[in-house]
Design an enzyme around this catalytic site. Structure first.
Site, PDB file in Angstrom:
ATOM      1  N   ASP A 129      41.632  49.812  32.457  1.00 31.57           N
ATOM      2  CA  ASP A 129      42.441  50.802  33.179  1.00 31.57           C
ATOM      3  C   ASP A 129      42.866  51.968  32.296  1.00 31.57           C
ATOM      4  O   ASP A 129      42.704  53.130  32.663  1.00 31.57           O
ATOM      5  CB  ASP A 129      43.701  50.137  33.771  1.00 31.57           C
ATOM      6  CG  ASP A 129      43.355  49.123  34.859  1.00 31.57           C
ATOM      7  OD1 ASP A 129      42.422  49.384  35.637  1.00 31.57           O
ATOM      8  OD2 ASP A 129      44.018  48.069  34.913  1.00 31.57           O
ATOM      9  N   ARG A 189      57.351  45.562  28.295  1.00 34.60           N
ATOM     10  CA  ARG A 189      57.048  46.863  28.908  1.00 34.60           C
ATOM     11  C   ARG A 189      58.057  47.963  28.591  1.00 34.60           C
ATOM     12  O   ARG A 189      57.663  49.086  28.257  1.00 34.60           O
ATOM     13  CB  ARG A 189      56.897  46.730  30.431  1.00 34.60           C
ATOM     14  CG  ARG A 189      55.691  45.938  30.879  1.00 34.60           C
ATOM     15  CD  ARG A 189      54.412  46.423  30.268  1.00 34.60           C
ATOM     16  NE  ARG A 189      53.247  45.829  30.899  1.00 34.60           N
ATOM     17  CZ  ARG A 189      52.068  45.737  30.326  1.00 34.60           C
ATOM     18  NH1 ARG A 189      51.899  46.178  29.088  1.00 34.60           N
ATOM     19  NH2 ARG A 189      51.048  45.208  30.961  1.00 34.60           N
ATOM     20  N   ASP A 231      54.184  46.226  36.692  1.00 34.45           N
ATOM     21  CA  ASP A 231      54.263  47.041  35.482  1.00 34.45           C
ATOM     22  C   ASP A 231      54.484  48.522  35.769  1.00 34.45           C
ATOM     23  O   ASP A 231      55.169  49.213  35.026  1.00 34.45           O
ATOM     24  CB  ASP A 231      53.015  46.818  34.621  1.00 34.45           C
ATOM     25  CG  ASP A 231      53.033  45.434  33.995  1.00 34.45           C
ATOM     26  OD1 ASP A 231      54.139  44.919  33.740  1.00 34.45           O
ATOM     27  OD2 ASP A 231      51.958  44.861  33.759  1.00 34.45           O
ATOM     28  N   SER A 276      42.143  39.892  34.133  1.00 41.24           N
ATOM     29  CA  SER A 276      43.017  40.951  33.626  1.00 41.24           C
ATOM     30  C   SER A 276      44.059  40.246  32.770  1.00 41.24           C
ATOM     31  O   SER A 276      44.794  39.381  33.246  1.00 41.24           O
ATOM     32  CB  SER A 276      43.671  41.674  34.802  1.00 41.24           C
ATOM     33  OG  SER A 276      44.734  42.448  34.332  1.00 41.24           O
TER      34      SER A 276
HETATM   35  N1  ARG Z   1      52.917  39.077  36.718  1.00 41.61           N
HETATM   36  C1  ARG Z   1      53.414  39.161  35.390  1.00 41.61           C
HETATM   37  C2  ARG Z   1      54.594  40.053  35.320  1.00 41.61           C
HETATM   38  O1  ARG Z   1      54.735  40.927  36.130  1.00 41.61           O
HETATM   39  C3  ARG Z   1      52.362  39.525  34.369  1.00 41.61           C
HETATM   40  C4  ARG Z   1      51.457  40.645  34.670  1.00 41.61           C
HETATM   41  C5  ARG Z   1      50.588  40.899  33.489  1.00 41.61           C
HETATM   42  N2  ARG Z   1      49.474  41.755  33.691  1.00 41.61           N
HETATM   43  C6  ARG Z   1      48.195  41.376  33.575  1.00 41.61           C
HETATM   44  N3  ARG Z   1      47.298  42.271  33.805  1.00 41.61           N
HETATM   45  N4  ARG Z   1      47.828  40.164  33.273  1.00 41.61           N
HETATM   46  O2  ARG Z   1      55.428  39.864  34.457  1.00 41.61           O
END
Ligand code: ARG
Length: 395
Positions: free
Chosen positions: A14, A94, A123, A172
């Protein structure tokens, strides 16, 4: 004037696609990629740097590991940071990444900040929240242009970047020192059993050692400071526990998670050190905090985790909750012994100078009438009081 944009860059599909799009579709003259090291594998940082150097106009690589440990992971341990049963990982990294991107944008006099998140996940909101505080324009090409992964893979290839992502390995992945998350592809079917290959940090319990391992963790003011009686800084302690827990297959979760926007998602995680440290921390709290404190702190921990999950670290309530949590941690000092064995973790010992536990009061070997129990209750209250006073005198 040069039109500059600063992009949060991971080296993945991405964000790599974003570099090209920011020039082609958004007409920026300069794309500055910022790689923030929050403890992802060195190999990933290296690859990200190489790719950024090849495709972006300027690259920053910021080592934020220590800050991540001290300002994000440690508060999360104190708050037993879990959302719907899974250890908070991606969520707590993040805001830090976003802050570093904003710092660079200000320094570089950029017009905008950018991230590579889609419009479906959490995110985007975590980045947007921190980015919006800067007043800079926010650009999210993948979300704005409504792009899908298959298109991105072809587009990247056209630009001379083959990421080796294919239909068999479409995962991912997001990694930092505290946790590794795997989603997408066939995992999106909640009936699909995760294949062993998605795990990188943890052994299949079947292949874990046949003998259990006993470890001891010492805490001071709710912060883990020693492993097996040896002082270690946060970064090395976490690394070592990721190794040990991973070896014994400890710290996997496979859950259905409620995302911020209300979507349910299937998520897989690995987080050996986090599982060990939060379990040990809770065990110590059980022996030093009063029943009422534990009851109330559980609610505080839940609220804390919910705000952290949403990335709302600047919501004033977050600060208030941290103040309460820090106050409770003054007595969370002592040692916890754990047993790691073939994917399982058991607390097998705990002790603290502030423990409210009394062996004689509770022992099956001591006879007690109901009346005694009642007077013991008052004695117990007195003891709690004494412990608290004793602690106050020391500090
Ligand atoms: N669902 C989790 C969160 O929002 C992790 C997301 C992580 N992203 C990924 N592309 N694996 O905290």
């Amino acid at each position: 004037m040069m039109k500059k944009v600063v992009l949060a860059y991971s080296g993945g599909l991405d964000t790599s696609v974003c570099i090209f799009l920011l020039k082609e579709r958004y007409d920026f003259d300069e794309v500055i990629s910022v790689i923030v090291d929050v403890g992802q594998p060195e190999e990933d940082i290296k690859t990200a740097k190489e790719r950024a150097e090849r495709f972006a106009d300027k690259v920053y690589c910021i080592d934020a590991r220590e800050e991540f440990v001290n300002d994000y992971i440690i508060p999360s341990i104190k708050a037993n940071g879990c959302y719907e049963g899974y250890v908070l990982g991606t969520a707590i990294a993040r805001p830090l990444i976003a802050k570093k991107v904003v710092d660079v944008a200000i320094k570089e006099n950029a017009l905008a900040v950018a991230h590579g998140c889609t419009g479906k996940g959490n995110d985007q909101l975590r980045f947007d929240f921190i980015f919006s505080l800067s007043g800079l324009e926010i650009i999210a090409p993948i979300r704005d242009l409504n792009l899908v992964r298959s298109w991105e893979i072809d587009y990247a290839r056209e630009k001379g970047l083959d990421l080796g992502i294919n239909a068999e390995k479409p995962w991912s992945i997001d990694e930092n020192l505290w946790s590794r998350s795997i989603e997408g592809g066939r995992l999106e079917d909640p009936w699909f059993t995760p294949p062993e290959e998605i795990y990188k940090w943890t052994n299949d319990p079947r292949n874990a050692p046949n003998d259990p391992e006993f470890i001891e963790i010492s805490f001071k003011d709710g912060i883990p400071v020693k492993l097996n009686n040896k002082e270690l800084d946060g970064l090395n302690l976490i690394r070592e526990l990721n190794r040990l827990g991973g070896l014994h297959g400890v710290g996997r979760t496979d859950i259905i998670e409620d995302r911020i926007l209300g979507l349910k998602a299937r998520e897989n995680y690995e987080h050996p050190a986090a599982t060990i440290l939060i379990s040990a921390h809770k065990a110590l709290e059980q022996i030093v905090l009063t029943k009422d404190e534990i009851f109330f702190k559980n609610m505080v921990d839940e609220r804390w985790s919910d705000l952290a999950y949403k990335g709302l670290i600047y919501e004033p309530l977050f600060d208030d909750l941290n103040a309460f949590i820090d106050k409770t941690q003054e007595r969370v000092c002592g040692d916890v012994r754990l047993k790691l064995f073939k994917g399982s973790l058991h607390i097998v010992g705990r002790r603290s100078p502030y423990q409210l536990y009394s062996e004689t009061n509770v022992s099956f070997d001591e006879k007690q009438s109901e009346k005694v129990i009642l007077s013991e209750y008052h004695g117990y209250q007195a003891k709690i009081f004494k412990n608290v006073v004793m602690h106050k005198k020391k500090t």
